[in-house]
Design a protein around this motif. Structure first.
Motif, PDB file in Angstrom:
ATOM      1  N   LEU A  44      51.121  53.470  36.543  1.00 22.64           N
ATOM      2  CA  LEU A  44      51.549  52.200  36.988  1.00 22.64           C
ATOM      3  C   LEU A  44      51.923  51.131  36.334  1.00 22.64           C
ATOM      4  N   GLY A  45      51.250  51.166  34.929  1.00 30.03           N
ATOM      5  CA  GLY A  45      51.709  50.230  34.020  1.00 30.03           C
ATOM      6  C   GLY A  45      51.156  48.470  34.543  1.00 30.03           C
ATOM      7  N   SER A  46      51.202  48.158  35.613  1.00 32.27           N
ATOM      8  CA  SER A  46      50.651  46.764  35.910  1.00 32.27           C
ATOM      9  C   SER A  46      50.442  46.752  37.328  1.00 32.27           C
ATOM     10  N   GLY A  47      49.569  45.828  37.495  1.00 35.24           N
ATOM     11  CA  GLY A  47      49.010  45.100  38.754  1.00 35.24           C
ATOM     12  C   GLY A  47      47.425  44.628  39.172  1.00 35.24           C
ATOM     13  N   VAL A  48      46.884  44.906  40.058  1.00 35.66           N
ATOM     14  CA  VAL A  48      45.687  44.449  40.378  1.00 35.66           C
ATOM     15  C   VAL A  48      44.615  45.737  40.809  1.00 35.66           C
ATOM     16  N   ILE A  49      43.315  45.659  40.471  1.00 35.19           N
ATOM     17  CA  ILE A  49      42.672  46.794  40.967  1.00 35.19           C
ATOM     18  C   ILE A  49      41.301  45.883  41.420  1.00 35.19           C
ATOM     19  N   VAL A  50      41.291  46.405  42.966  1.00 35.80           N
ATOM     20  CA  VAL A  50      40.361  45.766  43.707  1.00 35.80           C
ATOM     21  C   VAL A  50      39.010  47.031  43.733  1.00 35.80           C
ATOM     22  N   CYS A  51      38.004  46.538  43.371  1.00 40.28           N
ATOM     23  CA  CYS A  51      36.878  47.745  43.437  1.00 40.28           C
ATOM     24  C   CYS A  51      35.467  47.196  43.804  1.00 40.28           C
ATOM     25  N   GLY A  52      34.572  47.886  43.930  1.00 41.84           N
ATOM     26  CA  GLY A  52      33.165  47.461  44.110  1.00 41.84           C
ATOM     27  C   GLY A  52      32.445  47.552  42.949  1.00 41.84           C
ATOM     28  N   TYR A  53      31.043  47.303  43.095  1.00 40.29           N
ATOM     29  CA  TYR A  53      30.127  47.266  41.758  1.00 40.29           C
ATOM     30  C   TYR A  53      30.266  48.576  41.218  1.00 40.29           C
ATOM     31  N   ARG A  54      30.037  49.400  42.079  1.00 39.90           N
ATOM     32  CA  ARG A  54      29.839  50.823  41.503  1.00 39.90           C
ATOM     33  C   ARG A  54      30.711  51.787  41.984  1.00 39.90           C
ATOM     34  N   LEU A  55      31.325  52.791  41.186  1.00 41.55           N
ATOM     35  CA  LEU A  55      32.226  53.883  41.554  1.00 41.55           C
ATOM     36  C   LEU A  55      31.725  55.157  41.309  1.00 41.55           C
ATOM     37  N   SER A  56      31.977  56.190  41.572  1.00 44.08           N
ATOM     38  CA  SER A  56      31.271  57.450  41.683  1.00 44.08           C
ATOM     39  C   SER A  56      30.901  57.936  40.158  1.00 44.08           C
ATOM     40  N   ASP A  57      31.540  57.402  39.168  1.00 49.03           N
ATOM     41  CA  ASP A  57      31.314  57.658  37.661  1.00 49.03           C
ATOM     42  C   ASP A  57      31.293  56.478  36.896  1.00 49.03           C
ATOM     43  N   MET A  58      31.254  55.478  37.199  1.00 46.51           N
ATOM     44  CA  MET A  58      31.042  54.405  36.161  1.00 46.51           C
ATOM     45  C   MET A  58      30.632  52.922  37.086  1.00 46.51           C
ATOM     46  N   LEU A  59      30.346  52.110  36.553  1.00 42.99           N
ATOM     47  CA  LEU A  59      30.255  50.793  36.945  1.00 42.99           C
ATOM     48  C   LEU A  59      31.414  49.883  36.835  1.00 42.99           C
ATOM     49  N   TYR A  60      31.702  48.833  37.715  1.00 44.44           N
ATOM     50  CA  TYR A  60      33.022  48.033  37.364  1.00 44.44           C
ATOM     51  C   TYR A  60      33.005  47.632  35.974  1.00 44.44           C
ATOM     52  N   SER A  61      31.779  47.135  35.330  1.00 43.26           N
ATOM     53  CA  SER A  61      31.708  46.726  33.862  1.00 43.26           C
ATOM     54  C   SER A  61      32.311  47.506  32.652  1.00 43.26           C
TER      55      SER A  61
END
Length: 182
Positions: A44-61
């Motif tokens: 996509l190249g640009s934009g905003v990602i909205v996420c939770g603390y934990r994803l299935s394979d990694m943390l937001y950090s």
């Protein structure tokens, strides 16, 4: 403007996508893993990602560390998951529970910031000196000769190097040239 919704549970991702669609946002991609999010951001190249603390394979950090240049992250989680000492200007945290108005206004503000950053970068590109343009063209020529890239591929490669290393395009071109002369 693009929005990626990334939550470990597919139903949460689709619920947020639905809420955003009803709020008038479009171009929304729902994913459940950090790798899917990174792949979508690359496309996509640009934009905003909205996420939770934990994803299935990694943390937001982990994900925020790999954000491409023209993306910002909105992390939504319980107050006990708040980022400690957040010094990343591209990360905004909203504690749960959140209201739709808070969600919509925060995403709108973030999208405006991304849009402004892109316009500023475009203006900077238009104002490049002839010497800077020559450096970029030399780096592209080197990439085309040594790595058999087309001109658009070489240009995209320099852009990617620039974004990943946090430097401008001329500095990325200078790095390519210095490595190419070894």
């Amino acid at each position: 403007m693009n929005i990626i919704v990334a939550f470990a549970k597919a139903e949460d991702a689709h619920k947020f996508k639905s809420i955003l669609l009803r709020g008038g946002f479009d171009n929304i991609t729902a994913v459940t893993s950090g790798m899917q999010a990174l792949s979508a951001m690359e496309d996509l190249g640009s934009g905003v990602i909205v996420c939770g603390y934990r994803l299935s394979d990694m943390l937001y950090s982990d994900l925020v560390e790999d954000l491409p240049g023209y993306f910002q992250m909105l992390m939504i989680a319980s107050p006990d998951k708040a980022p400690a000492g957040n010094d990343n200007s591209r990360l905004i945290y909203l504690p749960t529970p959140i209201t739709k108005d808070d969600l919509y206004s925060t995403i709108s503000m973030m999208m405006e910031g991304v849009s402004r950053a892109r316009k500023k970068a475009k203006q900077h590109r238009l104002n490049r000196s002839d010497a800077d343009k020559q450096i970029i063209n030399k780096a592209k020529d080197l990439l085309m000769d040594k790595h058999h890239m087309t001109e658009p591929e070489a240009h995209k490669y320099l852009q990617k190097c620039s974004m990943e290393s946090g430097c401008n395009m001329v500095e990325a071109a200078e790095m390519v040239l210095s490595l190419g002369n070894m």
